[in-house]
Design a protein around this motif. Sequence first.
Motif, PDB file in Angstrom:
ATOM      1  N   ILE A  57     -40.342  -0.050  24.139  1.00 17.62           N
ATOM      2  CA  ILE A  57     -39.925  -0.059  25.536  1.00 17.62           C
ATOM      3  C   ILE A  57     -38.515  -0.608  25.604  1.00 17.62           C
ATOM      4  O   ILE A  57     -38.246  -1.741  25.176  1.00 17.62           O
ATOM      5  CB  ILE A  57     -40.875  -0.911  26.393  1.00 17.62           C
ATOM      6  N   GLN A 117     -36.236   0.626  31.221  1.00 18.93           N
ATOM      7  CA  GLN A 117     -37.556   0.172  30.780  1.00 18.93           C
ATOM      8  C   GLN A 117     -38.430   1.354  30.360  1.00 18.93           C
ATOM      9  O   GLN A 117     -39.631   1.393  30.611  1.00 18.93           O
ATOM     10  CB  GLN A 117     -38.224  -0.701  31.844  1.00 18.93           C
ATOM     11  N   THR A 118     -37.801   2.306  29.684  1.00 17.86           N
ATOM     12  CA  THR A 118     -38.454   3.553  29.308  1.00 17.86           C
ATOM     13  C   THR A 118     -39.332   3.384  28.078  1.00 17.86           C
ATOM     14  O   THR A 118     -38.986   2.664  27.149  1.00 17.86           O
ATOM     15  CB  THR A 118     -37.386   4.629  29.017  1.00 17.86           C
ATOM     16  N   LEU A 119     -40.458   4.091  28.051  1.00 18.40           N
ATOM     17  CA  LEU A 119     -41.314   4.145  26.880  1.00 18.40           C
ATOM     18  C   LEU A 119     -40.858   5.288  25.983  1.00 18.40           C
ATOM     19  O   LEU A 119     -40.857   6.457  26.395  1.00 18.40           O
ATOM     20  CB  LEU A 119     -42.780   4.362  27.274  1.00 18.40           C
ATOM     21  N   ALA A 172     -42.782   5.447  32.494  1.00 22.13           N
ATOM     22  CA  ALA A 172     -42.040   4.265  32.935  1.00 22.13           C
ATOM     23  C   ALA A 172     -42.202   4.080  34.441  1.00 22.13           C
ATOM     24  O   ALA A 172     -42.277   5.052  35.197  1.00 22.13           O
ATOM     25  CB  ALA A 172     -40.557   4.404  32.584  1.00 22.13           C
ATOM     26  N   GLN A 231     -38.787  -9.558  28.224  1.00 21.49           N
ATOM     27  CA  GLN A 231     -39.867  -8.923  27.481  1.00 21.49           C
ATOM     28  C   GLN A 231     -40.576 -10.002  26.672  1.00 21.49           C
ATOM     29  O   GLN A 231     -39.933 -10.903  26.133  1.00 21.49           O
ATOM     30  CB  GLN A 231     -39.343  -7.832  26.535  1.00 21.49           C
ATOM     31  N   TYR A 289     -48.573  -3.993  29.503  1.00 23.15           N
ATOM     32  CA  TYR A 289     -49.056  -2.871  28.712  1.00 23.15           C
ATOM     33  C   TYR A 289     -50.103  -3.390  27.735  1.00 23.15           C
ATOM     34  O   TYR A 289     -49.839  -4.311  26.961  1.00 23.15           O
ATOM     35  CB  TYR A 289     -47.911  -2.212  27.941  1.00 23.15           C
TER      36      TYR A 289
END
Length: 399
Positions: free
Chosen positions: A163, A169-171, A214, A234, A262
């Motif tokens: 992430i 904050q993209t997966l 996201a 994080q 998550y």
Amino acid sequence: MKKRLIPLMLTALALGAEAQQQTFTVSVSNPLATVRTDQPVVINLAPYGDIRSALVTTNGQEIPCQLDDLDQDETFDELCFLADLEGKETKPYEVTLLSEGEPRSYPARVYADMLLRNDKVKVKNKHNNFIESITARGDCADSYHIQHHHGVDFESELNGIRIYFDKRQTLDLYGKFQKRLELEATQFYTSKEQKAEGYGDDVLWVGNTFGLGAFRGWDGQQPTMIDPVRSRTQRIISYGPLRTIVELFDRGWLGVNMTIRYTQYAGHRDTDVDVYFNKNVSDRLFSTGIINVKGSEEFSDKKGLRACWGTDYPSSDTINWKRETVGLAVCIPQKYIKSEEPANKDNYAFVVATDNNHLNYKVTYTSDNETFGYHSAKEWFEFLEEWKQEVLKPILVRY
């Protein structure tokens, strides 16, 4: 010399001198006619006092379990174990909670890490500055490059996700050939030697899209990034062995604090997403969805399940990278959905909202490289319909 374990019903005087043991039966039922494996059973430990160790058995056999301290206050909040059930089966599990000792050790079936670069290490997948949490101020010039692989990563035997530590904050996704844990070895930077040995690699270009689910804002026409913020964090909450939990914490975004949790369970290719706010946000709109992989085929049941199957390069370097085929999906409870937006060049998007300060959904994916996965849009979409039935009819837990 070990202390003798005393049942909970003994007098307070005796309990003050000896460790406490509490044993009870958990009944787990499968409402579906299909076999289900690695089904998470989570028990809230608040009613049981300060638990330090646990044992779970079924049919007289010990099975792995896990204690988790979710709020990091040095007290375990939840017990987790995984149940295997035949169709329509109900199975008893014996749980023993102990007020002394240490959590039992079991083989890891999940993995998570965060890394800072070590300038003395020249091999890209051998960095060793491990951290557990990091916070960047909102005016940080380049939070994306602070961490070695750009953000926290985690995996089960079937998947691998990182992430990005920035406003997106993209997966981003790691595709495997074999069903095993790999991120400790590759650090999302698979070497040529590892590729020759059958290790996986990055399989998705995400850019400014949702990637895989996201969570973003919504300005009435398009998704908005998680920016500006006073700070972004994080952190790893749990390392396993049965589930890993990681959190993103955005302080001061749109006047609220947001935590995105998550949870990745062993044996699962899907990932649970929980979004929490410190205030009621019922008057606001948000968004999530999946990237529109170039030339992808779309699937939607118009009830919260949206997916695609497509092929593209995972990098702008088209010489050293091959095109990768992936299947992506997001499944959102209908109560949160305000609209399913038409596909555009970037995303298959949903506009979502909650009537309080929490919402949740699930994301999942497959890579065509997998020896154990799906290799056509038809296979992928058929699997997703089965998967949604499991989502809608979870196992039943009674204790």
